[in-house]
Design an enzyme around this catalytic site. Structure first.
Site, PDB file in Angstrom:
ATOM      1  N   ARG A 239      24.628  17.344   6.030  1.00  0.00           N
ATOM      2  CA  ARG A 239      25.594  18.377   6.369  1.00  0.00           C
ATOM      3  C   ARG A 239      24.888  19.448   7.194  1.00  0.00           C
ATOM      4  NH1 ARG A 239      28.948  15.237   5.396  1.00  0.00           N
ATOM      5  NH2 ARG A 239      30.712  15.346   3.950  1.00  0.00           N
ATOM      6  N   GLU A 268      31.289  22.488  12.896  1.00  0.00           N
ATOM      7  CA  GLU A 268      31.633  21.283  13.651  1.00  0.00           C
ATOM      8  C   GLU A 268      33.013  21.484  14.236  1.00  0.00           C
ATOM      9  OE1 GLU A 268      31.132  17.810  11.212  1.00  0.00           O
ATOM     10  OE2 GLU A 268      28.985  18.108  11.079  1.00  0.00           O
ATOM     11  N   HIS A 287      29.089  13.717  14.444  1.00  0.00           N
ATOM     12  CA  HIS A 287      29.345  13.325  13.038  1.00  0.00           C
ATOM     13  C   HIS A 287      29.987  11.929  12.965  1.00  0.00           C
ATOM     14  CE1 HIS A 287      30.124  15.117   8.767  1.00  0.00           C
ATOM     15  NE2 HIS A 287      29.814  13.827   8.716  1.00  0.00           N
TER      16      HIS A 287
HETATM   17  C1  DGY Z   1      30.968  11.688   4.401  1.00  0.00           C
HETATM   18  O1  DGY Z   1      31.653  10.734   4.010  1.00  0.00           O
HETATM   19  O2  DGY Z   1      30.681  12.655   3.698  1.00  0.00           O
HETATM   20  C2  DGY Z   1      30.499  11.612   5.804  1.00  0.00           C
HETATM   21  O3  DGY Z   1      29.851  12.751   6.216  1.00  0.00           O
HETATM   22  C3  DGY Z   1      31.677  11.296   6.710  1.00  0.00           C
HETATM   23  O4  DGY Z   1      31.283  10.285   7.530  1.00  0.00           O
END
Ligand code: DGY
Length: 323
Positions: A239, A268, A287
């Site tokens: 993240r 983002e 992402h």
């Molecule tokens: C998640 O599932 O948390 C990912 O970051 C999305 O692809």
């Protein structure tokens, strides 16, 4: 009478078809997420809402949507977008989709690591700007991988899969940080659990796989980048909130570290004026780590199962707040 549901984005048919069949559902059709106000508007009176990581779900949302709400099913393994403690207080089940994006995410960590280590962005930009003049003995000199040390921050499923690729593929020595010992990583990968301090000091590559919580928020700041080797490559597929991006920019421009590969940023999308965009030694993806056919279909199936189970008052396949 079937339950009323809002699905906050178009998701693969592998999950959406069953939701359409078994509930009275509305699906947000746009490419961009609904604004917080529009998310609430569409969720008022719903028994279940299927959310994405870009949808903020908190006390204000729950207050506005109404007490009939039973379930939030997040189409992601991460659930930092949801105040799940508040959901628990209100008896609302929260589901997520772990286990099915492990390989796709580890593969993306590898793609970023290789691209950042071997100056791939710089090379691509050189070609597309028509600046490729000749074979350059002194140009585009990257970092070797074989026999180096990878530091995995957060040795969960994805951290393990990333370490496995690097250990068996490039003979890397694996260090990791984790809240608990990970005997599987120790035994299979010969990995060693160390302090963050030791990991930063000894790793040639640092790959982040921790979840975002109050303890990990901005855990990579000026002092962490200063503690890394000058040849180090930093990779984040977890993240964006884990990283202080101003400190990362400074580390990348002053030669404190060699390069970075990011699949996640904060916010983002990355702001239009973020100086990270301009750095040839910073590879940034929008992402996409879980973006494979199998992962996204499996995420949709689990998210649908979680939603339907929560609506029926049954335990979910993956519930983050057992009630
Ligand atoms: C998640 O599932 O948390 C990912 O970051 C999305 O692809």
């Amino acid at each position: 009478m079937s339950s009323k549901v809002f699905v906050a984005r178009n998701i693969p048919a592998a999950g959406l078809d069953r939701i359409r069949e078994l509930t009275d559902c509305t699906v947000w059709p746009d490419r961009l997420p609904p604004s917080p106000g529009v998310l609430i508007e569409n969720s008022i009176g719903c028994h279940g809402v299927l959310t994405l990581l870009s949808d903020r779900i908190d006390a204000a949302f729950f207050d506005a949507v109404g007490p009939q709400l039973k379930v939030i099913s997040n189409f992601a393994v991460g659930y930092n977008n949801i105040d799940f403690e508040e959901a628990t207080r209100r008896g609302i089940a929260v589901g997520n989709t772990p286990g099915v994006l492990t390989d796709s995410t580890a593969d993306t960590a590898l793609a970023l690591l290789l691209a950042a280590a071997r100056c791939v962005r710089e090379g691509i930009e050189n070609v597309s700007r028509r600046e490729w003049l000749t074979w350059e003995p002194m140009g585009f000199i990257g970092q070797d991988l074989v026999g180096k040390t990878i530091g995995i921050v957060g040795m969960g499923r994805i951290g393990h899969a990333t370490g496995k690729r690097l250990h068996f593929g490039w003979g890397m020595n694996v260090l990791y940080t984790s809240r608990t010992d990970k005997p599987d990583a120790d035994n299979e990968l010969g990995a060693t659990r160390v302090s963050l301090e030791q990991l930063l000091a000894e790793s040639d590559f640092v790959s982040v796989h921790t979840d975002l919580n109050p303890e990990t928020t901005r855990m990579f700041g000026a002092s962490e980048f200063a503690a890394m080797k000058s040849n180090a490559v930093f990779v984040n597929t977890a993240r964006g909130g884990v990283v202080d991006e101003a400190a990362l920019h400074s580390a990348l421009t002053t030669g404190q570290i060699f390069a970075a590969g990011l699949d996640v940023t904060d916010p983002e999308p990355l702001t239009g004026d973020s100086p990270l965009r301009e750095l040839a030694n910073c590879v940034i993806l929008p992402h996409i780590a879980s973006g494979t056919v199998a992962s996204r279909n499996a995420m949709a199936e689990i998210a649908a199962d979680n939603l339907l189970a929560g609506l029926a008052g049954r335990p979910m396949r993956h519930q983050v707040n057992p009630l």
